[in-house]
Design a protein around this motif. Sequence first.
Motif, short mmCIF file in Angstrom:
data_model
loop_
_atom_site.label_atom_id
_atom_site.label_comp_id
_atom_site.label_asym_id
_atom_site.label_seq_id
_atom_site.Cartn_x
_atom_site.Cartn_y
_atom_site.Cartn_z
N ALA A 14 0.83 -1.24 0.02
CA ALA A 14 0.08 0.10 -0.01
C ALA A 14 0.79 1.11 -0.09
CB ALA A 14 -1.18 -0.10 1.23
N PHE A 15 1.70 1.23 0.82
CA PHE A 15 2.82 2.64 0.92
C PHE A 15 3.46 2.57 -0.26
CE2 PHE A 15 6.52 5.07 2.21
CZ PHE A 15 5.91 5.89 2.68
N ASN A 16 3.89 1.52 -0.83
CA ASN A 16 4.86 1.74 -2.19
C ASN A 16 3.76 1.99 -3.35
OD1 ASN A 16 7.50 1.19 -1.41
ND2 ASN A 16 7.02 -0.98 -1.26
N ARG A 17 2.73 1.69 -3.17
CA ARG A 17 1.76 2.00 -4.38
C ARG A 17 1.56 3.51 -4.37
NH1 ARG A 17 -2.30 -0.27 -2.61
NH2 ARG A 17 -1.66 -2.40 -3.71
N ARG A 18 1.39 4.19 -3.27
CA ARG A 18 1.17 5.63 -3.06
C ARG A 18 2.40 6.22 -3.60
NH1 ARG A 18 -0.52 4.46 2.14
NH2 ARG A 18 -2.77 3.78 2.21
N VAL A 19 3.50 5.73 -3.23
CA VAL A 19 4.77 6.66 -3.17
C VAL A 19 5.11 6.27 -4.70
CG1 VAL A 19 7.34 6.41 -3.19
CG2 VAL A 19 5.85 6.17 -1.01
N GLY A 20 4.74 5.36 -5.56
CA GLY A 20 4.92 4.97 -6.89
C GLY A 20 4.05 5.95 -7.72
N ARG A 21 2.81 6.10 -7.08
CA ARG A 21 1.73 6.74 -7.91
C ARG A 21 2.27 8.49 -8.10
NH1 ARG A 21 -3.10 4.48 -10.25
NH2 ARG A 21 -2.58 2.40 -10.05
#
Length: 168
Positions: A14-21
Amino acid sequence: MRSSIRAFVRGVDAFNRRVGRFAMYLIFAMLAVLLYSSISKTFFTPSIWTLESAQFLMVAYFLLGGAYSMQLDAHVRMDLAYGRWSPRTRAVVDAITVLMLIFYLVMLLIGGISSTEYAIEYKETSYSAWSPYMAPIKIVMCFGIALMLLQAIATFFKDVYAARGETL
């Protein structure tokens, strides 16, 4: 134990999804800087900060988006025999190779932290005419490597469970 691993994997994903977006949009900031650079070189006095700013934005884009790319399984894989293997065999091979990646990322993070400490302590600047401080981009670098390391660990857990025939 399984619930804590599941919580870790979900949290990291979830965290990496937000940072990646967020990182995906850095390409537009880099393009804006390069467009300004082209216009200023053509019509005005060239800016000394544009090239290095674009490089820093590209580094941030690349490093902050790496974990998200790994999460989506969007990285390049050499597929000579991999496609013919069973899902369990692929998971075992992936678990072994991700262990090597984890080792590499740990070494990279240790070096990055050392370099960041040096940049902060001695107020390191670039050797260009603009001479910006290096600490901010080195902090972003360490953050991106740490995110990639966490995603590699999460991927390792997913692969171990897939090798056992379970889903996480």
